[in-house]
Scaffold this motif. Sequence first.
Motif: not given
Length: 227
Positions: A167-180
């Motif tokens: 469900x949250x894949x679009x918000x956590x779609x890459x390493x940069x977004x995950x780190x943020x």
Amino acid sequence: MRNILIIGGSKGIGNAVLLQQLETNIVYNISRTVPEISHNNLNHFSLDVLKDELPDIENIDVLIYCPGSINLKPISGLSVDDFRNDFEINVIGAVKAIQKYLPVLKRGNKPSIVLFSTVAVKLGMPFHASIATAKAGVEGLTKSLGAELASTIRVNAIAPTITETSLSASILRNDRMKENMVERHPMKSYLKADEVANMVDFLISEKASSISGQIFEMDYGLVTFKM
């Protein structure tokens, strides 16, 4: 061994709860998709909670309602139907399930209900108007039902921060977004579905026998701390 009914146990947090509860309990799962697992303790019903008639189930000790939505838009980009749909998924679906299975739950073994809110109810967050409004309804339902059913059924809700699921894949779609996202949380992490499943397991256990009508923030400090 208890009888656990999960609404929405095929994906995300619901699936983590399902996999954990299958180890020791009989699990009934109601969702539109079939879980990617077969197990002697698993009974699955494929249907849409909002549109279809719910199945009769003879024995239920715990009801866990997991369906949710992430509809993040500015208020000018949200339609009335967006608000209506989020409310239907998060509140009306839960009400429909509770009304259907309440008579069975009342006969259950130390029965309880677990619902899901979000940290965005307590912490004002841009673009969360629709989902925060719907989940605020879930919190009101939790407290009201907790009081109404205090002598028979415990009712609690979990309010997670962002959790790593489909469900949250679009918000956590890459390493940069995950780190943020990690940096946004004072405790420098965000949730995994298994962590939430552990909280569910506690809330439906005898260890939580004194707890009802409560909203549990699982926030890695996002709501609690100012850094």
